[in-house]
Enzyme design. Structure first.
Site, PDB file in Angstrom:
ATOM      1  CG  LEU A  49      -2.222  -0.782   1.117  1.00 24.49           C
ATOM      2  CD1 LEU A  49      -2.954  -0.762   2.439  1.00 24.49           C
ATOM      3  CD2 LEU A  49      -3.113  -0.245   0.014  1.00 24.49           C
ATOM      4  CB  THR A 103     -13.354   7.899  -1.708  1.00 22.54           C
ATOM      5  OG1 THR A 103     -14.245   8.967  -1.382  1.00 22.54           O
ATOM      6  CG2 THR A 103     -14.059   6.579  -1.541  1.00 22.54           C
ATOM      7  CB  VAL A 104      -8.493   6.382  -3.637  1.00 21.79           C
ATOM      8  CG1 VAL A 104      -7.475   5.310  -3.992  1.00 21.79           C
ATOM      9  CG2 VAL A 104      -9.352   6.694  -4.851  1.00 21.79           C
ATOM     10  CD  GLU A 105      -4.710   2.742  -1.695  1.00 21.43           C
ATOM     11  OE1 GLU A 105      -4.983   1.818  -0.915  1.00 21.43           O
ATOM     12  OE2 GLU A 105      -4.064   2.588  -2.730  1.00 21.43           O
ATOM     13  N   GLY A 106      -9.463   3.694   1.156  1.00 22.09           N
ATOM     14  CA  GLY A 106     -10.209   3.833   2.393  1.00 22.09           C
ATOM     15  C   GLY A 106     -10.535   5.285   2.652  1.00 22.09           C
TER      16      GLY A 106
END
Length: 819
Positions: free
Chosen positions: A371, A496-499
């Site tokens: 990640l 929003t991306v990656e949570g």
């Protein structure tokens, strides 16, 4: 009186030893020597020696301590340890502890941080940014991509493939560029200043996806087959993780793979029968190879005696029978390729698991460890791009746009917004460089990348808000000239991306950081989980008592630094920034103390007290962001022009740390503990103030003219020529600055009564020319600059047919209509 003196001396020795983080053996030796001297030159008193002897006995009598004290504590600790599922365990174990560990333990080694190598592009990387990246930026129009064609032009797709944009992180031995994380970040950042779609289309193949997973975990056969094809653009990758019922909670993935026998290429082989339903998958509509995360089961025991294998990752050609690529999603404000993918009873061989059968069930750990590219490189680079573009364009616009015959940048209200843009952009660039440098050093800093993702995307959101306020109507009217609207609308995508950022702040930063960054907690948990109780007690004994000493040290250090306002802390550098290192060390010590006490009092409940843990996460985050600013200042040569920016950010971050602490203390239960901690950490009350109005004014000035700092902070962005959105503003800005002396001549002549201003600018200039106030060249240059000023602040207008989507019908821009 003698007893009191001896006890006070013991306390003083303990206090000094704890402050200096001396080992227990060293502290006992010093305390014993002090008692001997006091006894020799005074009187023998039993009580101080009894106190000393009891502590020494517990320290040196290992077997007695372990049996009578450690073992009961160990059993109690094991019984109250909160349950941890496999997903949580793998998330905690994944990644590396880096500078975040230093910040969390309360006594950061600043010289270590300052010794980190300065991140710099190689000549080859800089050449790629200056040439290939510049070329593809010139091929696209953000307006056409998002509001007309809903896609990149074909020539841009072809160029991205041909020039290896999707192989930036793939080593040269496989045909890739083999670029650094810094180069990856810089390339994505520059692309994003031209078009968010261009940035996303490049960042995804180079971040969390097949290439990175293959590089770290793939078999040689998988690497040799896929990596050259990915590098050349023969394969377009996507990665499918998110499902309708499983977003951030990967443990809830409903997609399954059952190990069974099936037919593949005409032969019966052992494989997996897959069923999945994924959404939000970037590049899925055009992908040729699909990375898929699913839960794997072996009900018939075909590969072992474990039925629930766990989350697994496989690579599947999208042309494989049963693979379904759905229609496109339409992300807010950005027409990049994104869509769902599904599959029902799709059979694949076991060899398609990334890493082969040995990596079955290890998918979640693989994903978390990778990640860093998405959280720490790609998303922060696009956020920094937002800051750089806003800094350059909004500063220029504030010079070009006038209200009441005054440049709007000179109004204090506008200046306040510009100061936030300026200060935040400096911090964004500093954090981008420091985080990318960590990845290039071989570190996978999971907590640091979560900090970068959350705070940098939030900073970009605030920068866009302030930029829109400054631009007013110029920002809200959409069209080819508008360089803000697309990013403003699409900002929630990065959030929003990656949570979603709510998750990142409330669960990840401190939730993971408190355990991983703490010097003892994670290892204590591992010792308590050891099935061999004797070995567990052995490991726990050392950790637990060192933990007590660590807690005592943090308590004493926090009180000492609070009472002295941090002035007793040694400065690692000379000059005006030295004081900030002292304050950051003070806050680091306070964080270590408060975190320890909170975990002791709340235990596993702290994980569910999300708002409390988020505030401690904020303190850790601002410590990291402040570190990045100081490192960037040093790496930039301690430029005098940078110092106000450093002061602005450090003052702001310390103020925000204080706010987070005070809110934590206010909401901590029991309430008395919060009050005590507040007095320990801030004995003199509210101490850290926000940046002053004067400091705001100082940092904004560099946005209004040509200077080294402006160029450095906005380097490697796409500006374009006078026909491009930012290029038009920059061109007018340059001309207006070049004719400022002419404008001053006219104003002076009017003020002195030598020139009567006319209603029209042209008439005023003609009169000044006739009166000998201006030369012909000055008059021509000034009229040209004012024409460019007017053009730069114009907005687009279109025919009703064009607005209705009939793009070939009667497009007219503002200048064309005016003509």
């Amino acid at each position: 009186m003698v007893i009191l003196t001896q006890i006070l001396v013991l306390i003083g020795v303990i206090w000094a030893s704890a402050y200096m983080r001396a080992r227990m053996g060293t502290a006992l030796t010093v305390a014993g020597a002090a008692l001997v001297l006091l006894t020799m030159f005074g009187e023998f008193k039993v009580i101080p020696w009894l106190l000393f002897g009891a502590v020494a006995l517990l320290y040196f009598a290992d077997d007695l301590r372990k049996d009578k004290i450690t073992r009961p504590i160990f059993k109690m600790f094991r019984s109250v340890l909160p349950p941890m599922n496999q997903t949580e365990r793998e998330a905690l174990e994944a990644g590396d502890v880096w500078w975040d560990g230093e910040l969390f333990k309360g006594n950061p080694n600043w010289k270590e941080m300052l010794a980190y190598e300065k991140p710099e592009l190689t000549e080859e990387e800089q050449s790629f940014v200056d040439n290939q990246v510049e070329t593809v930026c010139n091929m696209v129009s953000d307006w056409d991509i998002n509001f007309k064609d809903k896609d990149l032009p074909q020539e841009a797709w072809d160029y991205l493939k041909k020039e290896g944009f999707w192989g930036l992180i793939i080593p040269k031995e496989y045909g890739g560029k083999g670029f650094s994380a810094l180069a990856h970040s810089t390339i994505v950042s520059k692309l994003s200043t031209r078009s968010g779609v261009l940035g996303v289309t490049t960042m995804v193949p180079n971040s969390l996806g097949p290439a990175e997973l293959l590089l770290h975990y793939g078999t040689e056969e998988q690497k040799n087959f896929y990596l050259p094809r990915l590098a050349k653009g023969d394969e377009i990758p996507c990665f499918a993780l998110t499902a309708p019922k499983a977003g951030s909670d990967a443990g809830a993935i409903p997609d399954t793979g059952i190990i069974c026998k099936g037919e593949h290429e005409g032969e019966e082989v052992l494989g997996i029968r897959l069923n999945w339903n994924k959404r939000y998958i970037t590049l899925a509509p055009v992908a040729t190879v699909l990375g898929l995360a699913f839960k794997m089961y072996d009900p018939d025991g075909l590969i072992g005696d474990k039925e629930d294998i766990g989350i697994t990752v496989a690579l599947i050609p999208t042309s494989h029978p049963g693979v379904e690529i759905g229609e496109r999603h339409y992300p807010m404000g950005q027409a990049f390729m994104n869509g769902p993918t599904r599959g029902k009873d799709v059979f694949i061989p076991l060899s398609w698991i990334v890493g082969g059968q040995d990596y079955a069930g290890k998918g979640w750990r693989m994903l978390v460890e990778c990640l860093s590219a998405g959280r720490g490189i790609s998303l922060p680079s696009s956020s920094t791009a937002t800051g750089k573009l806003a800094y350059r364009a909004t500063g220029a616009y504030s010079v070009l746009r006038e209200q009441f015959k005054t440049e709007i940048g000179k109004f204090e209200g506008v200046e306040e917004a510009l100061a936030r843009i300026a200060g935040s952009t400096y911090q964004l660039e500093a954090t981008r460089l420091m985080t990318a440098g960590a990845v290039d050093a071989g570190v996978k800093p999971s907590v640091v990348t979560a900090i970068a993702k959350y705070h940098m995307t939030e900073a970009a959101r605030d920068i866009l808000k302030d930029s829109m306020d400054v631009h007013g109507g110029r920002g809200v009217i959409m069209g080819e000239r508008n360089y803000l609207s697309s990013g403003y609308m699409s900002m929630p995508i990065s959030i929003t991306v990656e949570g979603a950022n709510i998750l990142t702040r409330n669960l990840m930063i401190f939730g993971q950081g408190a355990v991983r960054c703490h010097p003892f907690v994670f290892r204590e948990m591992q010792a308590a989980a050891n099935p061999n109780e004797q070995q567990g007690v052995e490991d726990f004994d050392s950790l637990f008592f060192r933990h007590i000493g660590y807690g005592l040290s943090n308590f004493i250090r926090s009180i000492s630094m609070g009472l002295t306002s941090g002035r007793i802390v040694k400065k690692p550098v000379p000059g005006p920034t030295g004081r900030y290192y002292q304050q950051l060390t003070r806050m680091s010590s306070a964080l270590a103390l408060v975190s320890d006490l909170s975990m002791a009092v709340l235990g596993g409940e702290l994980k569910r007290k999300e708002r409390l843990s988020a505030r401690l996460g904020d303190v850790l985050s601002y410590l990291y962001l402040s570190s990045a600013v100081l490192k960037y200042y040093e790496d930039s040569g301690r430029q005098e022009s940078d110092l106000p920016y450093v002061e602005w950010n450090l003052k702001n971050n310390l103020h925000l740390m204080q706010k987070a602490f005070l809110e934590f203390f206010e909401n901590l239960r029991p309430a008395w503990l919060g009050k005590v901690l507040r007095r320990v950490v801030f004995p003199y009350g509210i101490w850290y103030k926000k940046p002053s109005d004067y400091l705001d004014h100082t940092i904004v000035k560099s946005m209004f003219n040509h200077n080294e700092l402006r160029d450095r902070l906005t380097c490697n962005i796409f500006v374009g020529d006078e026909n491009d959105p930012v290029g038009r503003i920059e061109n007018a800005f340059n001309k207006v600055l070049a004719t400022k002396s002419v404008a001053q001549k006219i104003k002076k002549a009017v003020k002195e009564g030598k020139l009567a201003p006319a209603r029209e600018l042209e008439e005023t200039v003609a009169t000044a020319l006739a009166a000998g106030i201006l030369s012909q060249q000055e008059a021509d240059d000034y009229l040209e600059s004012e024409a460019l000023r007017l053009d730069a602040i114009q907005v687009d207008e279109y025919s009703k047919e064009y607005i209705a989507g009939q793009f070939e019908e009667g497009l007219k821009s503002a200048p064309e209509r005016a003509a």
